[in-house]
Design a protein around this motif. Structure first.
Motif, PDB file in Angstrom:
ATOM      1  N   UNK A   1       0.829  -1.202   0.000  1.00  0.00           N
ATOM      2  CA  UNK A   1       0.000   0.000   0.000  1.00  0.00           C
ATOM      3  C   UNK A   1       0.864   1.253   0.000  1.00  0.00           C
ATOM      4  N   UNK A   2       2.055   1.165   0.605  1.00  0.00           N
ATOM      5  CA  UNK A   2       2.931   2.332   0.688  1.00  0.00           C
ATOM      6  C   UNK A   2       4.364   1.880   0.904  1.00  0.00           C
ATOM      7  N   UNK A   3       5.303   2.680   0.411  1.00  0.00           N
ATOM      8  CA  UNK A   3       6.732   2.486   0.666  1.00  0.00           C
ATOM      9  C   UNK A   3       7.264   3.803   1.207  1.00  0.00           C
ATOM     10  N   UNK A   4       7.583   3.824   2.490  1.00  0.00           N
ATOM     11  CA  UNK A   4       8.058   5.038   3.163  1.00  0.00           C
ATOM     12  C   UNK A   4       9.567   4.934   3.397  1.00  0.00           C
ATOM     13  N   UNK A   5      10.300   5.925   2.908  1.00  0.00           N
ATOM     14  CA  UNK A   5      11.754   5.922   3.025  1.00  0.00           C
ATOM     15  C   UNK A   5      12.242   7.125   3.810  1.00  0.00           C
ATOM     16  N   UNK A   6      13.352   6.929   4.533  1.00  0.00           N
ATOM     17  CA  UNK A   6      13.965   8.010   5.293  1.00  0.00           C
ATOM     18  C   UNK A   6      15.470   7.973   5.091  1.00  0.00           C
ATOM     19  N   UNK A   7      16.031   9.068   4.586  1.00  0.00           N
ATOM     20  CA  UNK A   7      17.473   9.156   4.424  1.00  0.00           C
ATOM     21  C   UNK A   7      18.111   9.419   5.784  1.00  0.00           C
ATOM     22  N   UNK A   8      19.089   8.612   6.142  1.00  0.00           N
ATOM     23  CA  UNK A   8      19.701   8.727   7.470  1.00  0.00           C
ATOM     24  C   UNK A   8      21.190   9.042   7.422  1.00  0.00           C
ATOM     25  N   UNK A   9      21.807   8.950   6.223  1.00  0.00           N
ATOM     26  CA  UNK A   9      23.247   9.220   6.157  1.00  0.00           C
ATOM     27  C   UNK A   9      23.651   9.534   4.732  1.00  0.00           C
ATOM     28  N   UNK A  10      24.740  10.312   4.609  1.00  0.00           N
ATOM     29  CA  UNK A  10      25.355  10.584   3.315  1.00  0.00           C
ATOM     30  C   UNK A  10      26.689   9.854   3.272  1.00  0.00           C
ATOM     31  N   UNK A  11      26.974   9.238   2.138  1.00  0.00           N
ATOM     32  CA  UNK A  11      28.199   8.478   1.969  1.00  0.00           C
ATOM     33  C   UNK A  11      29.113   9.211   1.004  1.00  0.00           C
ATOM     34  N   UNK A  12      30.439   9.066   1.213  1.00  0.00           N
ATOM     35  CA  UNK A  12      31.404   9.818   0.413  1.00  0.00           C
ATOM     36  C   UNK A  12      31.674   9.201  -0.951  1.00  0.00           C
ATOM     37  N   UNK A  13      31.438   7.901  -1.093  1.00  0.00           N
ATOM     38  CA  UNK A  13      31.730   7.266  -2.369  1.00  0.00           C
ATOM     39  C   UNK A  13      31.514   5.777  -2.297  1.00  0.00           C
ATOM     40  N   UNK A  14      31.872   5.038  -3.365  1.00  0.00           N
ATOM     41  CA  UNK A  14      31.658   3.590  -3.395  1.00  0.00           C
ATOM     42  C   UNK A  14      32.317   2.864  -2.239  1.00  0.00           C
ATOM     43  N   UNK A  15      33.512   3.349  -1.826  1.00  0.00           N
ATOM     44  CA  UNK A  15      34.180   2.680  -0.708  1.00  0.00           C
ATOM     45  C   UNK A  15      33.355   2.794   0.562  1.00  0.00           C
ATOM     46  N   UNK A  16      32.747   3.966   0.763  1.00  0.00           N
ATOM     47  CA  UNK A  16      31.919   4.155   1.957  1.00  0.00           C
ATOM     48  C   UNK A  16      30.675   3.292   1.898  1.00  0.00           C
ATOM     49  N   UNK A  17      30.115   3.139   0.695  1.00  0.00           N
ATOM     50  CA  UNK A  17      28.934   2.273   0.549  1.00  0.00           C
ATOM     51  C   UNK A  17      29.271   0.864   0.975  1.00  0.00           C
ATOM     52  N   UNK A  18      30.425   0.360   0.486  1.00  0.00           N
ATOM     53  CA  UNK A  18      30.807  -0.996   0.838  1.00  0.00           C
ATOM     54  C   UNK A  18      31.095  -1.148   2.315  1.00  0.00           C
TER      55      UNK A  18
END
Length: 270
Positions: free
Chosen positions: A119-136
């Motif tokens: 019925x719904x997809x609710x998203x909340x951004x909680x952090x900013x990442x510096x690049x692919x290395x940070x994502x991993x």
């Protein structure tokens, strides 16, 4: 860790039993299995983002209705679901754009690939990442379900007693229905029998119901192959098992299917 503690932690790690489709579909999926599939879909669609906590539950419990077949213990009734999730993303793209793409990927994976009535997809951004290395580097922190996997052995594909018990239970005269199990394995999209509810030896459990409410009911626990619509697979399983268990039934035949894992393509079947 004693057996009781391990069993309790495994059940908690599975999360809630979420309805697949509607009340007439007689199918559920563990929250653990659903979230794992959603997480992989999000990662494939948006390599620069990482999901954090993901939860699925009834959007409005007051409007939920009981299933048309006997439901597994603690299973949620049928009704539209709300998905809520935290996410972290790189600064390469505006957060609203990332959120929009992530919402579309989750909606597609949940509604079309799994068969959840979203019925719904609710998203909340909680952090900013510096690049692919940070994502991993944040992957472990943003997948809280994995800690439960490590502690309980609930992850699909672990070498736990659950998979081993599937075969031995059917042959040792437990409540498993060996003939129905063979039928289940033959259904396209079924990766394997995957019992995690009610003990490791009960992937397919058939029982005759009471004299007051005559009939025969079968509960099946399976892993589906990723990329196949889980709801379609469970419908085919229900149809096949109903035919296989109808002979000599003391009344109406019902079948409930629980998807306990979604196996990535290429995972070796056992």
């Amino acid at each position: 860790m004693d057996r009781l503690t391990q069993a309790v932690r495994q059940q908690l790690g599975l999360g809630r039993l979420l309805p697949l489709g509607g009340a007439a579909d007689g199918a559920w999926i563990t929250e653990h299995a659903a979230v794992g599939a959603l997480r992989r879909a999000a990662s494939a669609a948006l390599p620069g983002a990482r999901l954090g906590t993901v939860r699925l539950g009834l959007a409005d419990p007051a409007t939920a209705v009981p299933a048309a077949v006997p439901a597994p213990p603690s299973a949620l009734p049928a009704g539209p679901l709300r998905l809520t999730a935290d996410f972290a993303a790189t600064v390469d793209e505006p957060l609203p754009a990332v959120a929009g793409r992530l919402r579309a990927a989750l909606w597609s994976a949940g509604a079309e690939t799994l068969g959840l009535d979203l019925d719904a997809v609710d998203l909340r951004a909680t952090a900013l990442l510096d690049g692919p290395e940070a994502v991993g580097s944040t992957e472990a922190m943003t997948a809280p379900e994995r800690q439960a996997d490590a502690e309980s052995g609930a992850e699909a594909g672990t070498e736990s007693g659950a998979e081993a018990g599937t075969e031995s239970g059917a042959e040792a005269g437990t409540e498993d229905d060996g003939s129905a199990a063979r039928v289940v394995r033959a259904v396209p999209g079924v990766a394997r029998l995957a019992p995690v509810l009610g003990g490791p030896a009960h992937a397919v459990r058939t029982r005759d119901r009471t004299d007051e409410e005559p009939g025969r009911h079968t509960q099946v626990q399976i892993a589906v192959t990723e990329g196949r619509c889980a709801l379609d697979v469970t419908a085919a399983v229900r149809e096949a098992v109903a035919v296989a268990t109808a002979d000599g039934a003391p009344g109406p035949v019902t079948v409930a299917v629980v998807v306990t894992a979604v196996d990535p393509v290429g995972r070796a079947a056992r």
